[in-house]
Design a protein around this motif. Sequence first.
Motif, PDB file in Angstrom:
ATOM      1  N   GLY A 596       0.816  -1.209   0.000  1.00  0.00           N
ATOM      2  CA  GLY A 596       0.000   0.000   0.000  1.00  0.00           C
ATOM      3  C   GLY A 596       0.846   1.253   0.000  1.00  0.00           C
ATOM      4  O   GLY A 596       1.983   1.270   0.481  1.00  0.00           O
ATOM      5  N   ILE A 597       0.288   2.330  -0.532  1.00  0.00           N
ATOM      6  CA  ILE A 597       1.017   3.599  -0.589  1.00  0.00           C
ATOM      7  C   ILE A 597       1.275   4.148   0.808  1.00  0.00           C
ATOM      8  O   ILE A 597       2.233   4.877   1.037  1.00  0.00           O
ATOM      9  N   ASP A 598       0.416   3.786   1.760  1.00  0.00           N
ATOM     10  CA  ASP A 598       0.562   4.285   3.133  1.00  0.00           C
ATOM     11  C   ASP A 598       1.316   3.301   4.011  1.00  0.00           C
ATOM     12  O   ASP A 598       1.196   3.331   5.238  1.00  0.00           O
ATOM     13  N   ASN A 599       2.132   2.439   3.407  1.00  0.00           N
ATOM     14  CA  ASN A 599       2.836   1.420   4.187  1.00  0.00           C
ATOM     15  C   ASN A 599       3.898   2.048   5.078  1.00  0.00           C
ATOM     16  O   ASN A 599       4.370   3.162   4.832  1.00  0.00           O
ATOM     17  N   VAL A 600       4.274   1.307   6.120  1.00  0.00           N
ATOM     18  CA  VAL A 600       5.320   1.760   7.041  1.00  0.00           C
ATOM     19  C   VAL A 600       6.463   0.743   7.072  1.00  0.00           C
ATOM     20  O   VAL A 600       7.128   0.552   8.095  1.00  0.00           O
ATOM     21  N   MET A 601       6.667   0.083   5.928  1.00  0.00           N
ATOM     22  CA  MET A 601       7.799  -0.833   5.795  1.00  0.00           C
ATOM     23  C   MET A 601       9.108  -0.042   5.951  1.00  0.00           C
ATOM     24  O   MET A 601       9.199   1.133   5.577  1.00  0.00           O
ATOM     25  N   GLY A 602      10.131  -0.691   6.480  1.00  0.00           N
ATOM     26  CA  GLY A 602      11.410  -0.030   6.707  1.00  0.00           C
ATOM     27  C   GLY A 602      12.303  -0.079   5.475  1.00  0.00           C
ATOM     28  O   GLY A 602      12.699  -1.162   5.039  1.00  0.00           O
ATOM     29  N   ASN A 603      12.604   1.067   4.898  1.00  0.00           N
ATOM     30  CA  ASN A 603      13.500   1.158   3.751  1.00  0.00           C
ATOM     31  C   ASN A 603      14.912   1.460   4.223  1.00  0.00           C
ATOM     32  O   ASN A 603      15.118   2.407   4.990  1.00  0.00           O
ATOM     33  N   ILE A 604      15.890   0.670   3.772  1.00  0.00           N
ATOM     34  CA  ILE A 604      17.233   0.763   4.344  1.00  0.00           C
ATOM     35  C   ILE A 604      18.298   1.019   3.292  1.00  0.00           C
ATOM     36  O   ILE A 604      18.134   0.717   2.108  1.00  0.00           O
ATOM     37  N   LEU A 605      19.378   1.606   3.752  1.00  0.00           N
ATOM     38  CA  LEU A 605      20.632   1.714   3.012  1.00  0.00           C
ATOM     39  C   LEU A 605      21.613   0.673   3.548  1.00  0.00           C
ATOM     40  O   LEU A 605      22.306   0.000   2.792  1.00  0.00           O
TER      41      LEU A 605
END
Length: 798
Positions: A596-605
Amino acid sequence: MALIKRITYLFLVISLSLPGFILKAQNINDLIKPVRLIAGEPDTLLITDLFYSGNYNLTFPPDKNVDIKYDSKSGYLMLLADKNYEGMKLLDFKLGNSTYELPIISEVLQSHQFEYKPDGNPKSVNLFGTFNGWNRENLVMHKEGEIYKISVPMEPGRYEYRFFVDGEEIMDPVNPEKAPNGAGSSNSVLYISSLHPEKCFLHIIGKSHVAKGTKLSFYFEGNSTLKPLSYDNLIPLINNTRIPENKISIDGNRIDITVGNDLIKNNSNVRLAVTQGGLVTNMQVVDLSGMLPNNKNTSTLQDQIIYSIMIDRFYNGDKKNDKPVIAKGLFPQANYEGGDFQGIIDKINSGYFDSLGVNTLWISPVVDNPDSAYMESPAPHRLYTGYHGYWPINSNTVEEHFGTMKLLKGLIALAHKHHIKVILDYVAHHVFIQNSLYKQHQDWFGVLYLPDGRKNLRLWDEQRLTTWFEPYLPTFNYLASKDAREAMTDNAVWWLKETNADGFRHDAVKHIPNSFWRLLSQKIKKEIEIPQHKTIYQIGETFGSYQLISSYVNNGQLNAQFNFNLYDVSIPTFVRSNASFATLDKELQKSISIYGIDNVMGNILDSHDKVRFMSFADSAISLDGGVDAAELGWSNPPAVKNKSSYDKLKLYLSYLLTIPGVPVIDYGDEIGMTGAADPDNRRMMRFDNLLTPWEKGTLTGVRKIVNLRDKNSALRHGDFYTLLADTNSYAYIRSDVNQRILVAMNKSDMPKRINVTIPAVYNINSANSLLDSEIQKIKGNSLEIELPAMSYKIFSLH
């Protein structure tokens, strides 16, 4: 003569007039997420994964496209979409006296045939990849003549795969597309296109104030050869209730939704999507509590910017607790180096996190660990201590190397005064073998030896829910022990109550059954979230397929997991000159479609389990393997040699901090810290005069990007509309009801001039840089952007 399909914009008017529209009492606080179905295939799910409620005595009326069976005693809901039905719709259900909606998306899959021609005459040939969780056994290929074949139904997207031939993993010899797999080799790559390649997007246009409320505006962009829209094409929701037909009209190109001020104050959400001819648009989600730009009093999980801290490696604030373990053969990298709670407190007081722009700290496990060193099972069998915190020896006390419980509570209270949340790293999978829980309740744990005599050690997939990580780290057998589930979920809730922390990062999620996470989440909702009116954020760590990762992400389990699938495509995109942004954009769109566009998944470097980005960017370690990253860290730790590597890092962060999801900055990312594999990727953090000029410049640039996300709501809540994605250039727009932000980047080592077309419905006249004083006029909806080598620009559109 070829048929030319023309894209048009259709106008909708949705009016929730204040006198006539009555919002029924919402007994369900969770926003029910769409359920994705494969047409013709039954799917069974637990109703508790959809929402939390005091009771689940639901009734579903019949539906003409979806067969629905619900057992209120077990809580299982079975859904079967007709084999020819594709699109999105709402399924009504009643709970008490209220009617709610369950959004479902049904998709007709296309089959792809895999073929493999062996050199000899193998006994077995199987297919495995990201589409089946890398299971080497369940996709058996059958021989037809000299070729082994199998047909697999697949959703659109990017997939990695291999053949498993007589116990040997083999890449597809006739497929030139490949990607590094992190194990020193590569996997074959396959792209499955959508059955509906037509553009289909629902735009948000903005808001305007009306008497006693606010009017929201939307546009539908679709295929003009299809029939005009009707109410049946709309998925209109306020919270979990359908907006009635008499409050919606379709008229040209404009959408108006009028909502009252009472709904804005009550944390309501408006959601809208359009489905037509098998196509489904993005779902627009408008959090009405955030109607005012950047309203800090209505912070949501989407507003988080997380900073990850390994306590021992961050900052030494109290040298009195510096007591490294003394053992022959123990190297400093695997020992305590002095970081502690006081060090984090000092940095909060100094304003370090405030100036960086982060608002959430994820701190490594605080629980007590053993005071001795232990040998790692894999060769070369080095000694390690529990400096990282992942060997709990006492589940109710803090690690003395870090400080005291009183100091931990003080740290969290101080962070809250700075409007910074703190999430604790919780270890639920195992304990240290000397932990009293293992000594007193060995029946709660799995056994180290399997019936065939093998050690159940690091069998990540074969024994996923019982495997031990080390012989001194017994694994809970939660499937076999209800007492263990109760005890450890109670312990987790106790830590939240005792410290007033704001959530958890959970370790090794896929090695723990879903039943554990369901029980924990129910307790957190019942004992903390509902009585305290406080939102707890839970994010997990799972390496695996989208299907496996997402099976833990829902309203009944975890809020999120780290988005490793997106990370696996992002890293090579920014490191390799020939890797295309087009591939990354497809993966990002797939991620949005799933979470979903409102997701709170963690995006990492970076993460403490991965080789640091700077080692790849600086070519110290190749994505194609050839170098043992762990051994390099011990024998010849990499150092950054090229200034351009810092530019690559800032470019990656300009992407990370402007896409949907929650950005996670690993400590040291802000200065371009390098490092090989664990433990070299966990070096001691450096500050101030210990930084090189390159690192100081990087810190300044990163602060600017982080603060842009913090100050611009569209970067946290907006939709995502791609303007351009080719080998070296990427441009997209994030829009919410408050603003539009355009992001453009060039990853080549040469300057580029790109031209992008802004959707005419946005009515944009100028692009104002958020990084400097550049202002560009937009003529004919076209914008020309000059991008220096390896650079990015971020504009506010007006």
